[in-house]
Design a protein around this motif. Structure first.
Motif, PDB file in Angstrom:
ATOM      1  N   SER A 336      -9.302 -15.626  29.422  1.00  0.00           N
ATOM      2  CA  SER A 336     -10.150 -15.457  28.224  1.00  0.00           C
ATOM      3  C   SER A 336      -9.530 -16.172  27.021  1.00  0.00           C
ATOM      4  N   LEU A 337      -8.215 -16.058  26.877  1.00  0.00           N
ATOM      5  CA  LEU A 337      -7.533 -16.696  25.757  1.00  0.00           C
ATOM      6  C   LEU A 337      -7.632 -18.215  25.872  1.00  0.00           C
ATOM      7  N   TYR A 338      -7.430 -18.739  27.082  1.00  0.00           N
ATOM      8  CA  TYR A 338      -7.527 -20.185  27.317  1.00  0.00           C
ATOM      9  C   TYR A 338      -8.930 -20.691  26.966  1.00  0.00           C
ATOM     10  N   THR A 339      -9.945 -19.959  27.395  1.00  0.00           N
ATOM     11  CA  THR A 339     -11.338 -20.355  27.120  1.00  0.00           C
ATOM     12  C   THR A 339     -11.599 -20.396  25.613  1.00  0.00           C
ATOM     13  N   ALA A 340     -11.139 -19.363  24.891  1.00  0.00           N
ATOM     14  CA  ALA A 340     -11.339 -19.320  23.429  1.00  0.00           C
ATOM     15  C   ALA A 340     -10.609 -20.480  22.753  1.00  0.00           C
ATOM     16  N   LEU A 341      -9.401 -20.779  23.207  1.00  0.00           N
ATOM     17  CA  LEU A 341      -8.634 -21.891  22.624  1.00  0.00           C
ATOM     18  C   LEU A 341      -9.356 -23.215  22.842  1.00  0.00           C
ATOM     19  N   CYS A 342      -9.932 -23.406  24.036  1.00  0.00           N
ATOM     20  CA  CYS A 342     -10.674 -24.645  24.318  1.00  0.00           C
ATOM     21  C   CYS A 342     -11.898 -24.776  23.411  1.00  0.00           C
ATOM     22  N   GLU A 343     -12.552 -23.654  23.158  1.00  0.00           N
ATOM     23  CA  GLU A 343     -13.821 -23.690  22.406  1.00  0.00           C
ATOM     24  C   GLU A 343     -13.626 -23.832  20.904  1.00  0.00           C
ATOM     25  N   GLN A 344     -12.458 -23.458  20.388  1.00  0.00           N
ATOM     26  CA  GLN A 344     -12.295 -23.315  18.938  1.00  0.00           C
ATOM     27  C   GLN A 344     -11.418 -24.379  18.275  1.00  0.00           C
ATOM     28  N   GLN A 345     -11.124 -25.489  18.981  1.00  0.00           N
ATOM     29  CA  GLN A 345     -10.160 -26.447  18.427  1.00  0.00           C
ATOM     30  C   GLN A 345     -10.665 -27.229  17.208  1.00  0.00           C
ATOM     31  N   ARG A 346     -11.897 -27.002  16.802  1.00  0.00           N
ATOM     32  CA  ARG A 346     -12.370 -27.682  15.587  1.00  0.00           C
ATOM     33  C   ARG A 346     -11.616 -27.211  14.348  1.00  0.00           C
ATOM     34  N   SER A 347     -11.074 -26.001  14.395  1.00  0.00           N
ATOM     35  CA  SER A 347     -10.410 -25.470  13.196  1.00  0.00           C
ATOM     36  C   SER A 347      -8.900 -25.674  13.262  1.00  0.00           C
ATOM     37  N   ASP A 348      -8.297 -25.917  12.103  1.00  0.00           N
ATOM     38  CA  ASP A 348      -6.841 -26.044  11.999  1.00  0.00           C
ATOM     39  C   ASP A 348      -6.141 -24.834  12.601  1.00  0.00           C
ATOM     40  N   GLN A 349      -6.661 -23.643  12.270  1.00  0.00           N
ATOM     41  CA  GLN A 349      -5.933 -22.438  12.669  1.00  0.00           C
ATOM     42  C   GLN A 349      -5.917 -22.239  14.180  1.00  0.00           C
ATOM     43  N   ALA A 350      -6.998 -22.632  14.878  1.00  0.00           N
ATOM     44  CA  ALA A 350      -6.999 -22.518  16.341  1.00  0.00           C
ATOM     45  C   ALA A 350      -6.030 -23.533  16.953  1.00  0.00           C
ATOM     46  N   THR A 351      -5.956 -24.722  16.364  1.00  0.00           N
ATOM     47  CA  THR A 351      -5.007 -25.738  16.845  1.00  0.00           C
ATOM     48  C   THR A 351      -3.572 -25.272  16.607  1.00  0.00           C
ATOM     49  N   LEU A 352      -3.347 -24.628  15.461  1.00  0.00           N
ATOM     50  CA  LEU A 352      -2.001 -24.114  15.166  1.00  0.00           C
ATOM     51  C   LEU A 352      -1.625 -22.991  16.134  1.00  0.00           C
ATOM     52  N   LEU A 353      -2.585 -22.142  16.502  1.00  0.00           N
ATOM     53  CA  LEU A 353      -2.313 -21.097  17.492  1.00  0.00           C
ATOM     54  C   LEU A 353      -1.968 -21.727  18.844  1.00  0.00           C
ATOM     55  N   LEU A 354      -2.734 -22.736  19.245  1.00  0.00           N
ATOM     56  CA  LEU A 354      -2.462 -23.418  20.511  1.00  0.00           C
ATOM     57  C   LEU A 354      -1.053 -24.016  20.500  1.00  0.00           C
ATOM     58  N   TYR A 355      -0.688 -24.674  19.408  1.00  0.00           N
ATOM     59  CA  TYR A 355       0.680 -25.223  19.274  1.00  0.00           C
ATOM     60  C   TYR A 355       1.719 -24.107  19.420  1.00  0.00           C
ATOM     61  N   THR A 356       1.505 -22.991  18.703  1.00  0.00           N
ATOM     62  CA  THR A 356       2.467 -21.886  18.711  1.00  0.00           C
ATOM     63  C   THR A 356       2.669 -21.354  20.125  1.00  0.00           C
ATOM     64  N   LEU A 357       1.567 -21.177  20.858  1.00  0.00           N
ATOM     65  CA  LEU A 357       1.656 -20.628  22.213  1.00  0.00           C
ATOM     66  C   LEU A 357       2.296 -21.624  23.179  1.00  0.00           C
ATOM     67  N   LEU A 358       1.920 -22.893  23.077  1.00  0.00           N
ATOM     68  CA  LEU A 358       2.509 -23.911  23.951  1.00  0.00           C
ATOM     69  C   LEU A 358       4.005 -24.057  23.708  1.00  0.00           C
ATOM     70  N   HIS A 359       4.385 -24.016  22.441  1.00  0.00           N
ATOM     71  CA  HIS A 359       5.786 -24.257  22.083  1.00  0.00           C
ATOM     72  C   HIS A 359       6.660 -23.029  22.314  1.00  0.00           C
ATOM     73  N   GLN A 360       6.107 -21.828  22.069  1.00  0.00           N
ATOM     74  CA  GLN A 360       6.965 -20.640  22.032  1.00  0.00           C
ATOM     75  C   GLN A 360       6.758 -19.650  23.177  1.00  0.00           C
ATOM     76  N   ASN A 361       5.591 -19.676  23.829  1.00  0.00           N
ATOM     77  CA  ASN A 361       5.341 -18.702  24.891  1.00  0.00           C
ATOM     78  C   ASN A 361       5.363 -19.409  26.251  1.00  0.00           C
ATOM     79  N   ALA A 362       6.493 -19.294  26.965  1.00  0.00           N
ATOM     80  CA  ALA A 362       6.671 -19.999  28.245  1.00  0.00           C
ATOM     81  C   ALA A 362       5.632 -19.564  29.272  1.00  0.00           C
ATOM     82  N   ASN A 363       5.229 -18.268  29.249  1.00  0.00           N
ATOM     83  CA  ASN A 363       4.225 -17.774  30.202  1.00  0.00           C
ATOM     84  C   ASN A 363       2.888 -18.481  30.000  1.00  0.00           C
ATOM     85  N   MET A 364       2.484 -18.603  28.742  1.00  0.00           N
ATOM     86  CA  MET A 364       1.193 -19.236  28.433  1.00  0.00           C
ATOM     87  C   MET A 364       1.253 -20.738  28.724  1.00  0.00           C
ATOM     88  N   ARG A 365       2.395 -21.357  28.415  1.00  0.00           N
ATOM     89  CA  ARG A 365       2.537 -22.805  28.671  1.00  0.00           C
ATOM     90  C   ARG A 365       2.411 -23.085  30.178  1.00  0.00           C
TER      91      ARG A 365
END
Length: 670
Positions: A336-365
């Motif tokens: 569900s989180l992956y789907t929301a991230l894919c759908e919401q990348q038009r906004s800065d804040q969704a892109t920043l969340l994606l960066y945060t998770l990719l960089h800091q959460n090894a499970n999500m990466r």
């Protein structure tokens, strides 16, 4: 808004509000409070409406600041709200809309007043505004041991995590998230990063601490659910015909006289760009609060618990037990989180969340990189970079760093060349009827480099673009002929720029003989261009050394523009790397000569395909593998905290701050 606008401007004359801010203390048991918080209202969403409201509230708030030390009316209002919230969960289960509606109104008034207080006073002075109580004869106005500010913050966190998201609770949940954002907004008015303070202490170490994982999880689920605001009729309490005793607030006309009726993204709103952007107010506001919390600085002897929660949460499908239980960990549905991230990348804040998770959460990466539909995530990122002219620089950086982190993974670099895309509507420079995701990624990154060379000239952007290409280069497969052409075209552009700077430097030296004034720093410009040229040669070489037989189009483009590389053959900075290119160009040139003259394009490609199988790999000199890893700068908060608050400033729903007095960032940095 029409006639309602004048009502907002007339707030300063409203009798109930005059009584609240006036010189007379009002006991929290007084029927006045029921009347005060019984108005039909939903928070404004557009900055225009918010600005009007703020302008009306400021003079009232300033009067209250003056009178509150004697009356304690602000503290009484907070206690009235706290009293309502104790029964909020039961009210939700019983569908008691009146109770929820009044609690929402009380919180909305507190939030409006707090926003002005924070601009006007220090945290210590704000704390005092909470502590004042009605002065009885012979007593002082101190509240004793009770900390009403911490009580409010703790109550808001409880409200967010415990009250379920339904049509009737949408507005109060939105208001609770927004009020917490407002409490943290002290940062806007300080140039330096705030690393301490009462509000910081309460959220990091106080009664809120044990709810850390539940708060982060709830905010993430609010983002995932992407719930639109329900239409007003479903979450405004409507007076009933028989008019029970509790409805005297509405019956006495308070509803029409106290506040103008706004709507939160619903019917009655002025349709416009603000509303289009704010169709998901709770989702947007929850994401902003999550980013604010996750980017708070660590304490002197404790880590930020919200960042810990963000970095260690796991998938609900993950049933393995951890050797050591991580603090504030929880589980959430990754799909569900992956789907929301894919759908919401038009906004800065969704892109920043994606960066945060990719960089800091090894499970999500690990989860993201294992997906077979990575194009759903990568395509919106490429679209951000493609429209670089329309995006702010921070959004472009985040998109680029996301690509760099993804390209650190060899499996990703291989798989993107296996995903075939058709008819990319947003790529308008050339019709791409069929192209691999890998080739499209190369095209967009090269376009970003070329844009940067002609406009912004940002070395940081160059470095990250080239690092992403370098990481992918050993796994380039079946490059689209246009992608191969663009790689060589970029080299041609760099070569031309190199020659121009070299010529300027030479002419400048000739024209200045005997002139002692300072020379322009052509040596530095030349050095930067030569670094980029060297990197491009290494990228081409990496592809030829590792996957030449998979990339006939690159060999074709290389042969077609072979004269470009002549000047660099004897250059001391490039001699070593040019050996392999010379070997490849020489080998294929000889094969083409043997094939005869006036060859068709098809025949040339055929010769290249056969030659690629025949070229002995050991004839190419081995170079170290090109691998670049993204590393955050020292003190990343110096970049991320101003960035996050610029997003709150620009994208917070129903929040308007005057640019005057904002110290944290310059007004063009958002």
């Amino acid at each position: 808004m029409g006639a309602n606008t004048s009502q907002v401007r007339d707030l300063s004359e409203n009798p109930s509000l005059r009584a609240l801010v006036g010189t007379e203390a009002i006991s929290q048991n007084d029927p006045f409070w029921n009347q005060l918080i019984s108005f039909t209202f939903i928070s404004p969403t557009s900055s225009g409406e918010s600005k009007l409201l703020e302008e009306a509230v400021i003079p009232l708030a300033k009067i209250l600041i003056e009178n509150n030390p004697r009356t304690g009316n602000f503290g009484a209002l907070v206690r009235v709200f706290l009293g309502r919230t104790k029964e909020l969960k039961i009210s939700t289960e019983c569908q008691d809309q009146l109770f929820i509606w009044q609690a929402h109104n009380g919180l909305f008034m507190i939030r409006c007043l707090l926003k002005v207080f924070i601009r006007e006073m220090s945290e210590e002075e704000l704390h005092q505004q909470f502590s004042y109580q009605e002065r009885q004869p012979g007593s002082c106005g101190d509240a004793g041991s009770e900390d009403l500010l911490e009580e409010l913050m703790s109550n808001l966190v409880h409200l967010i995590v415990e009250v379920p998201l339904l049509d009737i609770t949408y507005s109060i949940l939105f208001e609770a998230v927004t009020t917490l954002l407002v409490l943290f907004s002290y940062q806007l008015f300080h140039k330096d990063i705030l690393r301490d303070g009462l509000i910081y202490q309460h959220i990091m170490k106080g009664r809120c601490l044990f709810l850390t994982s539940r708060l982060v999880k709830t905010l993430l689920y609010n983002f995932i659910r992407q719930e639109k605001c329900p239409p007003p009729a479903t979450h405004i309490f409507e007076p009933q015909a028989e008019g029970g005793g509790l409805l005297y607030g509405l019956a006495s006309g308070v509803a029409s006289g106290l506040w103008s009726v706004f709507t939160l993204g619903g019917a009655g709103s002025k349709a416009g760009i603000d509303q289009e952007h704010n169709s998901l107010p709770l989702s947007n506001q929850s994401l902003l609060l999550l980013l604010v919390l996750a980017n708070l600085t660590d304490g002197p002897d404790w880590p930020n618990p919200y960042r810990q929660a963000v970095t260690c949460f796991r998938n609900t499908q993950d049933t393995s037990s951890l050797p050591v239980e991580q603090p504030h960990s929880f589980q959430i549905n990754f799909n569900s989180l992956y789907t929301a991230l894919c759908e919401q990348q038009r906004s800065d804040q969704a892109t920043l969340l994606l960066y945060t998770l990719l960089h800091q959460n090894a499970n999500m990466r690990t989860y993201m990189l294992s997906r077979t539909d990575m194009d759903n995530l990568v395509m919106p990122i490429l679209e951000i970079l493609y429209h670089v002219e329309e995006r702010n620089s921070h959004h472009v950086y985040m998109a680029l760093i996301i690509l760099l982190i993804l390209t650190e993974d060899d499996a990703f670099n291989r798989s993107i060349h296996e995903v075939v895309l058709k008819n990319i509507s947003w790529y308008t420079e050339r019709s791409l009827t069929e192209i691999s995701l890998g080739s499209l990624l190369i095209l967009v990154v090269i376009r970003t480099i070329q844009f940067n060379m002609t406009r912004t000239r940002d070395k940081y952007l160059h470095t990250n673009c080239l690092a992403a290409l370098a990481n992918m280069s050993a796994q380039f497969r079946c490059l689209h002929q246009y992608a191969a052409q663009r790689i060589i075209s970029l080299f041609a552009l760099l070569s031309k720029k190199h020659n121009k700077v070299l010529e300027q430097a030479t002419q400048s030296l000739r024209g200045r003989q005997g002139d002692s004034t300072a020379l322009p720093d052509y040596a530095q410009d030349l050095n930067v261009i030569e670094e980029v040229i060297r990197m491009m040669l290494e990228i081409i070489n990496s592809c030829l050394s590792n996957s030449l037989h998979h990339n006939p189009n690159l060999v074709y483009a290389l042969l077609y523009k072979r004269e470009l590389f002549e000047q660099f053959r004897t250059h001391p900075s490039f001699q070593d790397i040019m050996q392999n290119l010379d070997t490849v160009i020489g080998f294929f040139s000889q094969r083409l000569e043997q094939a005869g003259s006036d060859l068709s394009v098809e025949r040339v490609q055929e010769v290249i395909m056969k030659g690629a199988q025949a070229l002995p790999i050991d004839r190419l000199k081995k170079f170290p593998e090109l691998k670049f890893k993204y590393v955050e700068e020292d003190q990343p908060e110096d970049f991320f905290i101003p960035y996050v608050w610029s997003l709150v400033f620009n994208s917070g729903v129903g929040l308007h701050w005057s640019p005057q007095g904002i110290e944290l960032f310059s007004m063009d940095s958002g």
